[in-house]
Design a protein around this motif. Structure first.
Motif, PDB file in Angstrom:
ATOM      1  N   PRO A   7       4.601  13.263 -13.532  1.00 20.89           N
ATOM      2  CA  PRO A   7       4.339  12.424 -14.793  1.00 20.89           C
ATOM      3  C   PRO A   7       3.220  11.437 -14.551  1.00 20.89           C
ATOM      4  N   PRO A   8       2.744  10.736 -15.294  1.00 24.26           N
ATOM      5  CA  PRO A   8       1.530   9.898 -15.126  1.00 24.26           C
ATOM      6  C   PRO A   8       1.663   9.021 -13.872  1.00 24.26           C
ATOM      7  N   GLU A   9       2.673   8.454 -13.562  1.00 22.99           N
ATOM      8  CA  GLU A   9       2.966   7.379 -12.459  1.00 22.99           C
ATOM      9  C   GLU A   9       3.720   7.788 -11.310  1.00 22.99           C
ATOM     10  N   ALA A  10       3.975   8.949 -11.126  1.00 22.03           N
ATOM     11  CA  ALA A  10       4.893   9.160 -10.054  1.00 22.03           C
ATOM     12  C   ALA A  10       4.555  10.790  -9.559  1.00 22.03           C
ATOM     13  N   ARG A  57       1.960  15.689  -0.736  1.00 27.47           N
ATOM     14  CA  ARG A  57       0.722  15.298  -1.481  1.00 27.47           C
ATOM     15  C   ARG A  57       0.186  13.939  -0.932  1.00 27.47           C
ATOM     16  N   LEU A  58      -1.044  14.277  -0.112  1.00 26.50           N
ATOM     17  CA  LEU A  58      -1.590  13.301   0.469  1.00 26.50           C
ATOM     18  C   LEU A  58      -2.075  12.195  -0.310  1.00 26.50           C
ATOM     19  N   ASP A  59      -2.232  12.308  -1.693  1.00 30.02           N
ATOM     20  CA  ASP A  59      -2.442  11.091  -2.516  1.00 30.02           C
ATOM     21  C   ASP A  59      -1.844  10.095  -2.517  1.00 30.02           C
ATOM     22  N   ASP A  60      -0.246  10.338  -2.111  1.00 29.78           N
ATOM     23  CA  ASP A  60       0.774   9.372  -1.997  1.00 29.78           C
ATOM     24  C   ASP A  60       0.757   8.299  -0.821  1.00 29.78           C
ATOM     25  N   PHE A  61      -0.257   8.572  -0.252  1.00 28.48           N
ATOM     26  CA  PHE A  61      -0.518   7.908   0.960  1.00 28.48           C
ATOM     27  C   PHE A  61      -1.861   6.805   0.962  1.00 28.48           C
ATOM     28  N   TYR A  62      -2.148   6.671  -0.399  1.00 29.83           N
ATOM     29  CA  TYR A  62      -3.159   5.905  -0.659  1.00 29.83           C
ATOM     30  C   TYR A  62      -2.860   4.305  -0.292  1.00 29.83           C
ATOM     31  N   LYS A  63      -3.703   3.462  -0.024  1.00 31.53           N
ATOM     32  CA  LYS A  63      -3.094   1.913   0.280  1.00 31.53           C
ATOM     33  C   LYS A  63      -3.087   1.398  -1.066  1.00 31.53           C
ATOM     34  N   GLU A  64      -2.296   0.263  -1.304  1.00 35.67           N
ATOM     35  CA  GLU A  64      -2.113  -0.419  -2.380  1.00 35.67           C
ATOM     36  C   GLU A  64      -3.014  -1.408  -2.650  1.00 35.67           C
ATOM     37  N   ALA A  65      -3.170  -1.710  -4.033  1.00 32.28           N
ATOM     38  CA  ALA A  65      -4.353  -2.656  -4.630  1.00 32.28           C
ATOM     39  C   ALA A  65      -4.575  -3.893  -3.862  1.00 32.28           C
ATOM     40  N   ASP A  66      -3.489  -4.565  -3.266  1.00 34.56           N
ATOM     41  CA  ASP A  66      -3.806  -5.887  -2.565  1.00 34.56           C
ATOM     42  C   ASP A  66      -4.148  -5.586  -1.030  1.00 34.56           C
ATOM     43  N   ASP A  67      -4.340  -4.625  -0.581  1.00 37.28           N
ATOM     44  CA  ASP A  67      -4.528  -4.398   0.518  1.00 37.28           C
ATOM     45  C   ASP A  67      -5.905  -4.829   1.052  1.00 37.28           C
ATOM     46  N   PRO A  68      -6.087  -5.830   1.859  1.00 40.60           N
ATOM     47  CA  PRO A  68      -7.674  -6.509   2.063  1.00 40.60           C
ATOM     48  C   PRO A  68      -8.546  -5.440   2.668  1.00 40.60           C
ATOM     49  N   SER A  69      -8.008  -4.394   3.161  1.00 39.28           N
ATOM     50  CA  SER A  69      -8.997  -3.444   3.978  1.00 39.28           C
ATOM     51  C   SER A  69      -9.503  -2.401   3.109  1.00 39.28           C
ATOM     52  N   PRO A  84     -12.433   7.325   2.558  1.00 39.53           N
ATOM     53  CA  PRO A  84     -11.289   7.439   3.365  1.00 39.53           C
ATOM     54  C   PRO A  84     -10.592   6.184   3.757  1.00 39.53           C
ATOM     55  N   GLN A  85     -11.407   5.100   3.792  1.00 35.32           N
ATOM     56  CA  GLN A  85     -10.832   3.959   4.020  1.00 35.32           C
ATOM     57  C   GLN A  85      -9.669   3.192   3.079  1.00 35.32           C
ATOM     58  N   SER A  86      -9.656   3.922   1.929  1.00 42.22           N
ATOM     59  CA  SER A  86      -8.715   3.580   0.988  1.00 42.22           C
ATOM     60  C   SER A  86      -7.300   4.165   1.239  1.00 42.22           C
ATOM     61  N   TRP A  87      -7.354   4.990   2.262  1.00 42.24           N
ATOM     62  CA  TRP A  87      -6.131   5.869   2.397  1.00 42.24           C
ATOM     63  C   TRP A  87      -5.583   5.804   3.992  1.00 42.24           C
ATOM     64  N   ALA A 113      -1.812   4.841 -11.340  1.00 46.55           N
ATOM     65  CA  ALA A 113      -2.356   3.948 -12.441  1.00 46.55           C
ATOM     66  C   ALA A 113      -2.257   2.434 -12.189  1.00 46.55           C
ATOM     67  N   THR A 114      -1.191   1.992 -11.188  1.00 40.82           N
ATOM     68  CA  THR A 114      -0.985   0.648 -11.006  1.00 40.82           C
ATOM     69  C   THR A 114      -1.383   0.504  -9.417  1.00 40.82           C
ATOM     70  N   SER A 115      -1.935   1.417  -8.829  1.00 46.72           N
ATOM     71  CA  SER A 115      -2.370   1.299  -7.382  1.00 46.72           C
ATOM     72  C   SER A 115      -1.495   0.729  -6.722  1.00 46.72           C
ATOM     73  N   SER A 116      -0.164   1.253  -6.502  1.00 44.58           N
ATOM     74  CA  SER A 116       0.807   0.606  -5.884  1.00 44.58           C
ATOM     75  C   SER A 116       2.064   1.657  -5.471  1.00 44.58           C
ATOM     76  N   ARG A 117       2.797   1.561  -4.589  1.00 48.29           N
ATOM     77  CA  ARG A 117       3.651   2.283  -4.139  1.00 48.29           C
ATOM     78  C   ARG A 117       5.104   1.916  -4.978  1.00 48.29           C
TER      79      ARG A 117
END
Length: 232
Positions: A7-10, A57-69, A84-87, A113-117
Motif C-alpha cells: 500500500p502507499p505507506e507501508a 526491502r532495503l528502502d525500509d532502511f531510509y533515515k527519517e525526515a528529522d535526521d540531521p545527517s 546513500p547518505q539518506s540510508w 510519503a511521511t519519510s518516517s518509520r
C-alpha cells in the motif's frame, strides 16, 4: 521501484519463497543474498516479486525526515533521497547477516510519503537458502556482503531512461509518495543522471543487465551457482 504488493505507506507482505528454489528445506547449503539494485523505477520490486524468493526491502532502511545527517540536493532545499547518505547501510547489513545466519530478522516499516518509520515487523525466510535484498542503494553494500561470504550475486537492472522516468512518476503519483513538484524535479534530475547511476552501481560490483538476463542469473543462484568474486 515498481512495487505491486505494498500500500502507499507501508511495506508489502513478506512471504516465504522457499517453494520457488529447487533446493529442499533440509539442504545444508548456507543462506546467501542476491543484491538487486538499479535506478528508481527500473522494475526491481516487480522482478523480485516475480522470482518468488523472499525479499528484504532495503528502502525500509531510509533515515527519517528529522535526521540531521540527511543530505540536501545541491543548490536546493530538497532532501536528497537518492544519496546513500539518506540510508542506514549498517542496519541493512545487520538484517542481511541475521537472515543468512538464522533465517529471520526484525525490520523497520517505512512510510515514504511521511519519510518516517511507522513500526517494525519480522521477516522470516526459514531455511530458504536464497533471498533478495532490493533497493537503489544495494550496490553500496556489495563489497561488505562479499567480504562476509554472504553474496550470491549483485544485479543492476537497466533500461531506457525515458521509460524509467514514466514508470517512476506513475508509481510515485499513484502511491502519493511526495508532492508533484518534488516528484517532477526529482524525476527530471534522475533521468539525466540515469546512465551515471548505472555506471556507479557497476563500479561498486553489480552486473548491469535487463530483466530477462537478471531472471536467468537468479535461476542460476537458486541452482547453487553463486558468484565467488566481486566484479572488478
Amino acid at each position: 521501484m515498481l512495487d505491486t504488493n505494498r500500500p502507499p505507506e507501508a511495506s508489502p507482505a513478506r512471504g516465504n519463497g522457499s517453494h520457488w528454489c529447487p533446493v529442499s528445506a533440509s539442504s545444508p547449503l548456507p543462506t546467501r543474498v542476491v543484491l538487486l539494485t538499479g535506478p528508481s523505477g527500473s522494475g526491481k520490486s516487480r522482478l523480485a516479486a516475480r522470482s518468488g524468493l523472499p525479499v528484504l526491502r532495503l528502502d525500509d532502511f531510509y533515515k527519517e525526515a528529522d535526521d540531521p545527517s540527511l543530505p540536501l540536493v545541491e543548490g536546493s532545499s530538497d532532501i536528497d533521497w537518492d544519496s546513500p547518505q539518506s540510508w542506514d547501510a549498517d542496519a541493512a547489513v545487520t538484517a542481511i547477516v541475521e537472515l543468512c545466519a538464522g533465517g529471520r530478522t526484525e525490520v523497520p516499516v517505512y512510510s515514504i510519503a511521511t519519510s518516517s518509520r511507522t513500526g517494525t515487523e519480522t521477516l522470516d525466510i526459514s531455511r530458504t537458502p536464497l533471498f533478495i535484498a532490493e533497493g537503489i542503494f544495494a550496490a553500496d553494500i556489495v563489497a561488505r556482503c562479499q567480504e562476509m561470504g554472504l553474496l550470491a550475486d549483485a544485479i543492476c537492472l537497466r533500461g531506457r531512461p525515458s521509460t524509467t522516468f514514466r514508470r517512476r512518476l506513475a508509481r510515485d503519483l499513484r502511491e502519493g509518495r511526495k508532492s508533484l513538484p518534488f516528484l517532477l524535479r526529482r524525476g527530471w534530475r534522475l533521468m539525466r543522471a540515469e546512465r551515471g547511476i548505472v555506471a556507479r552501481h557497476t563500479a561498486l560490483g553489480a552486473h548491469a543487465c535487463a530483466r530477462d538476463e537478471a531472471l536467468g542469473r537468479l535461476a542460476a543462484c537458486a541452482a547453487g551457482r553463486h558468484r565467488t568474486t566481486a566484479a572488478a
